[in-house]
Design a protein around this motif. Structure first.
Motif, mmCIF file in Angstrom:
data_model
loop_
_atom_site.group_PDB
_atom_site.id
_atom_site.type_symbol
_atom_site.label_atom_id
_atom_site.label_comp_id
_atom_site.label_asym_id
_atom_site.label_seq_id
_atom_site.Cartn_x
_atom_site.Cartn_y
_atom_site.Cartn_z
ATOM 1 N N VAL A 175 0.873 -1.167 0.000
ATOM 2 C CA VAL A 175 0.000 0.000 0.000
ATOM 3 C C VAL A 175 0.910 1.218 0.000
ATOM 4 C CG1 VAL A 175 -1.785 1.289 1.232
ATOM 5 C CG2 VAL A 175 -1.773 -1.218 1.327
ATOM 6 N N GLY A 176 0.716 2.100 -0.956
ATOM 7 C CA GLY A 176 1.565 3.285 -0.992
ATOM 8 C C GLY A 176 1.181 4.248 -2.087
ATOM 9 N N TYR A 177 1.978 5.327 -2.173
ATOM 10 C CA TYR A 177 1.766 6.330 -3.216
ATOM 11 C C TYR A 177 2.151 5.758 -4.571
ATOM 12 C CZ TYR A 177 1.107 9.921 0.306
ATOM 13 O OH TYR A 177 0.620 10.665 1.348
ATOM 14 N N VAL A 178 1.351 6.063 -5.578
ATOM 15 C CA VAL A 178 1.641 5.682 -6.957
ATOM 16 C C VAL A 178 2.083 6.956 -7.676
ATOM 17 C CG1 VAL A 178 0.686 4.780 -9.109
ATOM 18 C CG2 VAL A 178 -0.057 3.827 -6.904
ATOM 19 N N MET A 179 3.232 6.875 -8.347
ATOM 20 C CA MET A 179 3.752 8.032 -9.070
ATOM 21 C C MET A 179 4.277 7.587 -10.425
ATOM 22 S SD MET A 179 6.435 10.961 -7.845
ATOM 23 C CE MET A 179 5.313 11.467 -6.556
ATOM 24 N N GLU A 212 5.065 3.680 -10.655
ATOM 25 C CA GLU A 212 5.813 2.997 -9.608
ATOM 26 C C GLU A 212 5.097 3.206 -8.286
ATOM 27 O OE1 GLU A 212 10.020 3.935 -9.590
ATOM 28 O OE2 GLU A 212 10.006 4.208 -11.771
ATOM 29 N N ILE A 213 5.306 2.272 -7.373
ATOM 30 C CA ILE A 213 4.776 2.443 -6.026
ATOM 31 C C ILE A 213 5.947 2.820 -5.138
ATOM 32 C CG2 ILE A 213 4.903 -0.010 -5.427
ATOM 33 C CD1 ILE A 213 2.108 0.676 -3.915
ATOM 34 N N LEU A 214 5.734 3.844 -4.309
ATOM 35 C CA LEU A 214 6.812 4.371 -3.473
ATOM 36 C C LEU A 214 6.794 3.766 -2.082
ATOM 37 C CD1 LEU A 214 6.607 8.141 -4.489
ATOM 38 C CD2 LEU A 214 7.948 6.303 -5.547
ATOM 39 N N SER A 215 7.968 3.738 -1.482
ATOM 40 C CA SER A 215 8.165 3.181 -0.149
ATOM 41 C C SER A 215 8.846 4.222 0.727
ATOM 42 C CB SER A 215 9.049 1.943 -0.264
ATOM 43 O OG SER A 215 9.419 1.467 0.994
ATOM 44 N N PRO A 216 8.448 4.359 1.992
ATOM 45 C CA PRO A 216 9.181 5.258 2.885
ATOM 46 C C PRO A 216 10.635 4.811 3.008
ATOM 47 C CG PRO A 216 7.096 4.645 3.858
ATOM 48 C CD PRO A 216 7.296 3.756 2.648
ATOM 49 N N SER A 217 11.525 5.777 3.221
ATOM 50 C CA SER A 217 12.953 5.488 3.292
ATOM 51 C C SER A 217 13.574 6.249 4.456
ATOM 52 C CB SER A 217 13.607 5.917 1.981
ATOM 53 O OG SER A 217 14.998 5.832 2.056
ATOM 54 N N HIS A 260 -4.279 14.826 -11.770
ATOM 55 C CA HIS A 260 -4.222 15.402 -13.124
ATOM 56 C C HIS A 260 -2.895 15.046 -13.788
ATOM 57 C CE1 HIS A 260 -3.826 18.219 -16.418
ATOM 58 N NE2 HIS A 260 -2.768 18.727 -15.820
ATOM 59 N N CYS A 261 -1.785 15.266 -13.107
ATOM 60 C CA CYS A 261 -0.464 14.969 -13.667
ATOM 61 C C CYS A 261 -0.338 13.473 -13.948
ATOM 62 C CB CYS A 261 0.629 15.427 -12.700
ATOM 63 S SG CYS A 261 2.320 15.232 -13.328
ATOM 64 N N LEU A 262 -0.810 12.658 -13.043
ATOM 65 C CA LEU A 262 -0.698 11.207 -13.145
ATOM 66 C C LEU A 262 -1.477 10.635 -14.332
ATOM 67 C CD1 LEU A 262 0.562 8.869 -11.363
ATOM 68 C CD2 LEU A 262 -1.705 8.635 -10.371
ATOM 69 N N VAL A 263 -2.692 11.130 -14.580
ATOM 70 C CA VAL A 263 -3.558 10.487 -15.582
ATOM 71 C C VAL A 263 -3.874 11.320 -16.822
ATOM 72 C CG1 VAL A 263 -4.627 9.046 -13.813
ATOM 73 C CG2 VAL A 263 -5.767 11.152 -14.515
ATOM 74 N N ASP A 264 -3.634 12.635 -16.787
ATOM 75 C CA ASP A 264 -3.974 13.483 -17.929
ATOM 76 C C ASP A 264 -2.791 13.799 -18.840
ATOM 77 O OD1 ASP A 264 -6.605 13.699 -17.083
ATOM 78 O OD2 ASP A 264 -6.321 15.650 -16.126
ATOM 79 N N VAL A 265 -1.597 13.806 -18.304
ATOM 80 C CA VAL A 265 -0.406 14.246 -19.048
ATOM 81 C C VAL A 265 0.259 13.032 -19.703
ATOM 82 C CG1 VAL A 265 1.811 15.445 -18.876
ATOM 83 C CG2 VAL A 265 -0.104 16.141 -17.409
#
Length: 166
Positions: free
Chosen positions: A31-35, A77-82, A63-68
């Protein structure tokens, strides 16, 4: 080929340390941010260039993720805390995962919040998160490792740790 399931909260995805000599497919849930890879590679958000990509994924707009096109065409990619930065690259989604994440993000976003390809029922403007399940090859030397995606669902679904098999 050995096959096992591994349930990972996004805080424990640290694939850069995998050192195994035999091919092994692992099943994961994160579970995480998708970028999009384009914004990650440029180091700042395309639609908010003063924000460092891996420090504030919660500011990345749907908007940036799906329109551009250059963003969604680059893949997700899915992000992970670091420890050394706020977030790092966890997994790169395969084309199936990209399509599913794109569809879910469009249903989560809203045209009234700046997403031109989203419907009107979504309520989120930025910080798209998801629950993503799939498999990866522990001998994959690419970074980030490519996830063969089986499902992309709302972040609220979460991962079922009772399914863990060693």
């Amino acid at each position: 080929m050995k096959r096992s399931i591994l349930i990972l909260p996004i805080v424990s995805v640290a694939l850069c340390c995998i050192t195994t000599a035999t091919a092994e497919t692992k099943e994961v849930c994160v579970v995480g941010y998708v970028m999009d890879t384009f914004c990650i590679d440029r180091g700042t958000l395309l639609d908010n260039p003063s924000v460092k990509t891996l420090e504030h994924p919660e500011k990345h707009t749907i908007h940036c993720l799906v329109d551009v096109p250059r963003c969604y065409d680059s893949g997700f990619e899915i992000l992970s805390p670091s420890n050394d930065t706020k977030y790092c690259r966890g997994f790169k989604l395969d084309s199936n995962g990209n399509n599913k994440a794109h569809t879910l993000a469009r249903s989560t976003g809203s045209s009234s919040l700046g997403c031109s390809t989203c419907g009107s029922s979504g309520t989120q403007k930025n910080g798209f998160r998801a629950t993503i399940k799939g498999t990866y090859d522990t001998t994959d030397s690419r970074f980030p490792v490519v996830l063969t995606t089986t499902s992309v669902e709302a972040a609220s679904v979460g991962c079922d740790s009772s399914k863990e098999i060693n």
